[in-house]
Design a protein around this motif. Structure first.
Motif, PDB file in Angstrom:
ATOM      1  N   TYR A 126      -5.249   6.639   7.601  1.00  0.00           N
ATOM      2  CA  TYR A 126      -4.278   6.065   6.722  1.00  0.00           C
ATOM      3  C   TYR A 126      -3.809   4.549   7.705  1.00  0.00           C
ATOM      4  N   ASP A 127      -3.816   4.798   8.701  1.00  0.00           N
ATOM      5  CA  ASP A 127      -3.238   3.290   9.508  1.00  0.00           C
ATOM      6  C   ASP A 127      -4.316   2.498   9.984  1.00  0.00           C
ATOM      7  N   LEU A 128      -5.534   3.097  10.289  1.00  0.00           N
ATOM      8  CA  LEU A 128      -6.625   2.336  10.939  1.00  0.00           C
ATOM      9  C   LEU A 128      -7.785   2.068  10.154  1.00  0.00           C
ATOM     10  N   SER A 129      -8.391   2.702   9.097  1.00  0.00           N
ATOM     11  CA  SER A 129      -9.737   2.829   8.476  1.00  0.00           C
ATOM     12  C   SER A 129      -9.528   1.835   7.456  1.00  0.00           C
ATOM     13  N   ILE A 130      -8.860   2.429   6.284  1.00  0.00           N
ATOM     14  CA  ILE A 130      -9.009   1.773   4.736  1.00  0.00           C
ATOM     15  C   ILE A 130      -7.422   1.334   4.494  1.00  0.00           C
ATOM     16  N   PRO A 131      -7.372  -0.026   4.414  1.00  0.00           N
ATOM     17  CA  PRO A 131      -6.147  -0.404   3.672  1.00  0.00           C
ATOM     18  C   PRO A 131      -5.886   0.175   2.292  1.00  0.00           C
ATOM     19  N   PRO A 132      -4.358   0.297   1.725  1.00  0.00           N
ATOM     20  CA  PRO A 132      -4.311   0.627   0.407  1.00  0.00           C
ATOM     21  C   PRO A 132      -4.242  -0.780  -0.417  1.00  0.00           C
ATOM     22  N   GLY A 133      -4.257  -0.569  -1.629  1.00  0.00           N
ATOM     23  CA  GLY A 133      -4.287  -1.989  -2.678  1.00  0.00           C
ATOM     24  C   GLY A 133      -5.637  -2.320  -3.125  1.00  0.00           C
ATOM     25  N   GLU A 169       0.249  -1.493  -3.507  1.00  0.00           N
ATOM     26  CA  GLU A 169      -0.266  -2.402  -2.126  1.00  0.00           C
ATOM     27  C   GLU A 169       0.119  -1.633  -0.884  1.00  0.00           C
ATOM     28  N   MET A 170       1.015  -0.544  -1.004  1.00  0.00           N
ATOM     29  CA  MET A 170       1.589   0.022   0.382  1.00  0.00           C
ATOM     30  C   MET A 170       2.277   1.346  -0.185  1.00  0.00           C
ATOM     31  N   ASP A 171       2.037   2.136   0.621  1.00  0.00           N
ATOM     32  CA  ASP A 171       2.690   3.502   0.467  1.00  0.00           C
ATOM     33  C   ASP A 171       3.305   4.074   1.660  1.00  0.00           C
ATOM     34  N   GLY A 172       4.036   5.252   1.576  1.00  0.00           N
ATOM     35  CA  GLY A 172       4.410   5.982   2.860  1.00  0.00           C
ATOM     36  C   GLY A 172       3.410   6.455   3.682  1.00  0.00           C
ATOM     37  N   GLY A 173       2.420   6.663   3.427  1.00  0.00           N
ATOM     38  CA  GLY A 173       1.528   7.010   4.300  1.00  0.00           C
ATOM     39  C   GLY A 173       0.464   5.925   5.152  1.00  0.00           C
ATOM     40  N   HIS A 175       1.763   2.959   6.691  1.00  0.00           N
ATOM     41  CA  HIS A 175       2.964   2.042   7.270  1.00  0.00           C
ATOM     42  C   HIS A 175       2.403   0.811   7.781  1.00  0.00           C
ATOM     43  N   SER A 176       1.291   0.835   8.673  1.00  0.00           N
ATOM     44  CA  SER A 176       0.753  -0.203   9.622  1.00  0.00           C
ATOM     45  C   SER A 176       0.220  -1.067   8.672  1.00  0.00           C
ATOM     46  N   TRP A 177      -0.004  -0.937   7.314  1.00  0.00           N
ATOM     47  CA  TRP A 177      -0.933  -2.035   6.503  1.00  0.00           C
ATOM     48  C   TRP A 177       0.499  -2.828   5.768  1.00  0.00           C
ATOM     49  N   VAL A 178       1.770  -2.332   5.957  1.00  0.00           N
ATOM     50  CA  VAL A 178       2.715  -3.125   5.022  1.00  0.00           C
ATOM     51  C   VAL A 178       2.850  -4.379   5.611  1.00  0.00           C
ATOM     52  N   PRO A 179       2.759  -5.665   5.066  1.00  0.00           N
ATOM     53  CA  PRO A 179       2.987  -7.024   5.767  1.00  0.00           C
ATOM     54  C   PRO A 179       4.435  -7.261   6.326  1.00  0.00           C
ATOM     55  N   GLY A 189       7.386   4.115   6.329  1.00  0.00           N
ATOM     56  CA  GLY A 189       7.092   4.640   5.209  1.00  0.00           C
ATOM     57  C   GLY A 189       7.856   3.954   4.166  1.00  0.00           C
ATOM     58  N   MET A 190       7.969   4.644   2.956  1.00  0.00           N
ATOM     59  CA  MET A 190       8.373   3.704   1.744  1.00  0.00           C
ATOM     60  C   MET A 190       9.927   3.220   1.971  1.00  0.00           C
ATOM     61  N   ALA A 191      10.368   3.929   2.940  1.00  0.00           N
ATOM     62  CA  ALA A 191      11.834   3.312   3.168  1.00  0.00           C
ATOM     63  C   ALA A 191      11.976   1.860   3.805  1.00  0.00           C
ATOM     64  N   SER A 192      10.852   1.699   4.507  1.00  0.00           N
ATOM     65  CA  SER A 192      10.823   0.356   5.209  1.00  0.00           C
ATOM     66  C   SER A 192      10.349  -0.719   4.268  1.00  0.00           C
TER      67      SER A 192
END
Length: 231
Positions: A126-133, A169-173, A175-179, A189-192
């Motif tokens: 979730y943090d390194l291989s494939i971004p959400p969105g 475009e982003m989700d709780g799983g 976090h590293s892809w959130v701009p 996570g989502m709280a951020s």
């Protein structure tokens, strides 16, 4: 019932976009606003064009066709302008998407991260291989279905991923892809996510039960029928 436009991409704006038939460099993705049959099937349409010809066209529709007012909000896209960003992606690590020995090393690294940093530790999937969105090319995610072989229905050639559409475009799983400008560095996570729903789901769309819509095309002949996969 008129199809609803979901995306329009030009190769001059998205270098990784695959070429269409006969040199087409503009691709458009449409979806029927209604569901069909007992399984609530969605129907999509992919249209290739030449940008130079469309820009010289004498007739344009000033306003999109009307759609039923009873549709849920998540069926109609919020108009957006895309700002493409190139990122490195890596295959989904499951089954035979990567060598078994490499998947074992990835699993061991994930376990070590959890042991050191706790449940909020970064992980490969979730943090390194494939971004959400929404994304063009790269590798498909298989969170819901597990890896699948996608072959062309016309010539059996393994198909390539043209486009992925996703509601968030982003989700709780992931976090590293959130701009950086959209996150609170003190939270995870989502709280951020700063800005709430409109930032996390700018297009306002959903695909299935919050899945990814993968659009596959045939690399041997882009005129062959594309395939749609929810995963």
């Amino acid at each position: 019932m008129p199809f609803v436009g979901l995306a329009q991409l030009l190769r001059r704006d998205v270098p990784g976009l695959a070429a269409g038939p006969d040199g087409a460099d503009l691709v458009q993705l449409f979806r029927c606003p209604l569901t069909h049959g007992p399984d609530q099937e969605r129907r999509y349409h992919l249209r290739w064009r030449r940008a130079a010809e469309t820009e010289r066209a004498e007739r344009f529709i000033a306003d999109p066709p009307d759609v039923p007012a009873v549709l849920p909000e998540h069926e109609l896209p919020e108009p957006c302008v895309l700002h493409p960003e190139e990122v490195d992606t890596y295959p989904w690590a499951e089954d035979d998407t990567l060598p078994a020995s490499l998947i074992a090393l990835i699993d061991a690294w994930d376990d070590a991260q959890v042991a050191e940093h706790g449940p909020d530790a970064p992980c490969y999937q979730y943090d390194l291989s494939i971004p959400p969105g929404w994304r063009v090319g790269g590798f498909p995610s298989w969170a819901s279905t597990g890896p699948m072989h996608i072959g062309c229905g016309t010539c059996a050639t393994p198909m390539q991923l043209l486009l992925t559409a996703e509601g968030s475009e982003m989700d709780g799983g992931s976090h590293s892809w959130v701009p950086l400008e959209d996150r609170d560095p003190a939270l995870r996570g989502m709280a951020s996510i700063r800005g709430g729903h409109s930032v996390a789901r700018p297009s306002r769309l959903r695909f299935g039960r919050d899945r990814d819509l993968h659009v596959f095309t045939c690399p041997a002949d882009p005129r062959h029928t594309p395939r749609w996969v929810l995963s």
